[in-house]
Every structure is written in C-alpha cells, then in structure tokens.
Design a protein around this motif. Structure first.
Motif, PDB file in Angstrom:
ATOM      1  N   SER A  59     -38.574  31.153  41.996  1.00 15.57           N
ATOM      2  CA  SER A  59     -37.640  32.142  42.531  1.00 15.57           C
ATOM      3  C   SER A  59     -37.327  33.155  41.437  1.00 15.57           C
ATOM      4  N   VAL A  60     -37.653  34.412  41.694  1.00 14.48           N
ATOM      5  CA  VAL A  60     -37.577  35.454  40.677  1.00 14.48           C
ATOM      6  C   VAL A  60     -36.493  36.470  41.026  1.00 14.48           C
ATOM      7  N   GLY A  61     -35.599  36.700  40.090  1.00 15.59           N
ATOM      8  CA  GLY A  61     -34.605  37.751  40.226  1.00 15.59           C
ATOM      9  C   GLY A  61     -35.022  38.970  39.433  1.00 15.59           C
ATOM     10  N   ALA A  93     -49.561  27.180  43.117  1.00 17.88           N
ATOM     11  CA  ALA A  93     -49.795  26.849  44.523  1.00 17.88           C
ATOM     12  C   ALA A  93     -48.511  26.865  45.348  1.00 17.88           C
ATOM     13  N   CYS A  94     -47.357  26.921  44.690  1.00 18.47           N
ATOM     14  CA  CYS A  94     -46.077  26.838  45.384  1.00 18.47           C
ATOM     15  C   CYS A  94     -45.648  28.208  45.917  1.00 18.47           C
ATOM     16  N   PRO A  95     -44.664  28.229  46.828  1.00 21.81           N
ATOM     17  CA  PRO A  95     -44.112  29.515  47.279  1.00 21.81           C
ATOM     18  C   PRO A  95     -43.457  30.274  46.121  1.00 21.81           C
ATOM     19  N   VAL A  96     -43.544  31.603  46.170  1.00 27.46           N
ATOM     20  CA  VAL A  96     -42.882  32.471  45.202  1.00 27.46           C
ATOM     21  C   VAL A  96     -41.983  33.428  45.980  1.00 27.46           C
ATOM     22  N   VAL A  97     -40.688  33.425  45.659  1.00 34.33           N
ATOM     23  CA  VAL A  97     -39.753  34.321  46.344  1.00 34.33           C
ATOM     24  C   VAL A  97     -39.155  35.279  45.325  1.00 34.33           C
ATOM     25  N   VAL A  98     -38.882  36.482  45.768  1.00 30.14           N
ATOM     26  CA  VAL A  98     -38.389  37.549  44.891  1.00 30.14           C
ATOM     27  C   VAL A  98     -37.171  38.184  45.539  1.00 30.14           C
ATOM     28  N   GLU A  99     -36.138  38.430  44.733  1.00 30.86           N
ATOM     29  CA  GLU A  99     -34.925  39.051  45.277  1.00 30.86           C
ATOM     30  C   GLU A  99     -34.235  39.854  44.179  1.00 30.86           C
ATOM     31  N   ASN A 100     -33.421  40.803  44.600  1.00 38.15           N
ATOM     32  CA  ASN A 100     -32.619  41.605  43.676  1.00 38.15           C
ATOM     33  C   ASN A 100     -31.631  40.730  42.918  1.00 38.15           C
TER      34      ASN A 100
END
Length: 268
Positions: A59-61, A93-100
């Motif tokens: 999870s990337v901010g 291989a895992c999900p990657v999510v990006v948000e402000n």
C-alpha cells in the motif's frame, strides 16, 4: 504481511505490518527524484524487510493528485502521469494499491477518534496544505481527489491559491522563521487568519463533523486554533462549525492509513 510506503518529497518510509496491525520492521531512505531510482530503491528496501515473509499487499501513499491509481501530478516531486502500481507489479505477486497521502493520514486519524464521525476532514499543514475527506471511516473514491489546499481565495490585491499564503512554506517565506521558532501571539493571529480564510470557504461546502489538523504546522495546534475558532464563531452558523482536533499520530498517520486502506481493499 502488509507493506506500507509513505512517499514524501525528501524521504520515503517503508513499514511492514503483521496480522495484528503492529509494525514489525521499518526503514527509510531519501526519496530519489527520478522515478526509476525511486522504484529501484523501494524494491530493494521492501526485499530487505520482507525476506522469507509472504506479502499480502503493498500500500503506497503518494503526494499530489491520484486518479485511478495513477499519480497525475505531484508538485514536490515533479512527477506526472506515473503508474506506481504497474511499475511495482512485475516485482511482486501481491496486490498493489496507491492513494493520496492526505487521504491515508485522514483515514488513520479518523479511526483513532473515540467515535467515527459521518464526515471527517483531515488537514495537514506543512510544506503545503493537504486535505482528505473521510466518510464513515473510509476513503470515498468520489471525494479522494479533493485538494482543499489548492482552492483560490481573494488575498491581498487579487486571488491566490490558499496553500501559497497559509502553509508552512509560506510562513517561512513571510516571517523568515519556521513555525516552531515563532512565539509571539500577534504572528500566530496572522497565521491563524490565513488558515481560517480557507477553512471558512471549505466548511460550509463539506460540512464535516470533525476537522483533524496535522502536519508540521499542525503540531502547534494550541497556538493557532483558538484564533481560528474565533473566526469560525464570528463568521459561520453553528451547524457549519465542526470540532477541531489535533492529530493523534502525525508522524505515523500515513503509514497506518496505508495499512487500513489495504485492509479495506482486500476485504472489498
């Protein structure tokens, strides 16, 4: 394990959360301002921290405008139209999510409240001014692109973007001091007046129940909020005046927001 990434203009902090929501490992590195260098350094850091550990989500901010997972614009980094998830997916291989990052910090700070309000507005006042609108304890996709710090307001002899005259960077430029170096009440009244100007425009529109204030200037909450409250009392109806709350965990809010957002996405 969930990997949380708080990407800032000067440094990036990476943390690994266990299944109980505890940070078990973390590391930081100076943020490279070229995207290839950033991805290389980020992957190296993640690999060191997660050796022999299964990653369930990254999870990337990120600062700036995020649309459909793509960083459209980020002023401090001078990045544009960057799909961080697509750049990371070949390595994991895992999900990657990006948000402000302001949305993520707002998510964490909202969930730290004793009761979750229907609408919480998070404001980070630091180099710039970032905002995150959290509905019923979640990031709403329809409001995730709100950038309160960029509203245009009448100021001086014309119109100016709010964060350009009310942020920590603006305070340093005007007074030649960091917020932490300012002691006199008159100066804090001026700072509060500039902050209140934007809030008086946003509050009737969003009608939040609670406003949480964080960031480098937000740390000095007790010095300026009494004056902001004066402006609110003088200029807003009672039903437009939310409770103002100091951020509980300003240094770690984005990381914990990354963690909570990953849980929400995985559960959807």
């Amino acid at each position: 394990m969930i990997v949380a990434v708080d990407t800032g203009g000067t440094k990036t902090l990476v943390a690994v959360f266990d299944t109980d929501g505890q940070i078990v490992a973390e590391e930081r590195f100076p943020t490279p301002h070229d995207i290839s260098g950033y991805i290389t350094e980020l992957c190296s850091t993640i690999d060191r921290l997660t050796k022999d550990i299964e990653i369930t989500c990254i999870s990337v901010g990120l600062p700036g405008t995020i649309q459909d997972g793509v960083m459209v614009w980020a002023g401090n980094l001078e990045w544009a139209d960057i799909d961080i998830a697509s750049l990371l997916k070949p390595h994991y291989a895992c999900p990657v999510v990006v948000e402000n990052d302001a949305n993520l910090a707002g998510l964490a700070e909202t969930r730290a409240l004793s009761e979750t309000p229907p609408i919480c507005l998070y404001m980070t006042i630091s180099t710039g001014i970032g905002t995150g609108v959290i509905l019923d304890g979640r990031i709403d996709p329809l409001l995730s692109r709100v950038e309160g710090g960029r509203i245009m307001l009448e100021h001086g002899e014309g119109y100016e973007i709010w964060e350009l005259f009310a942020s920590g960077k603006a305070i340093l430029g005007r007074y030649g001091k960091l917020a932490s170096e300012i002691d006199d009440e008159a100066t804090w009244r001026e700072i509060a007046a500039n902050l209140a100007q934007g809030m008086l425009a946003l509050l009737p529109f969003l009608k939040p129940d609670v406003v949480v204030i964080g960031g480098g200037v937000g740390v000095h909450f007790d010095r300026f909020v009494p004056f902001v409250n004066e402006q609110m009392t003088a200029n807003l109806r009672d039903d437009y005046r939310p409770r103002l709350v100091k951020a509980a965990h300003p240094d770690e809010a984005v990381l914990y927001g990354c963690y909570y957002h990953a849980l929400d996405v995985l559960a959807a």
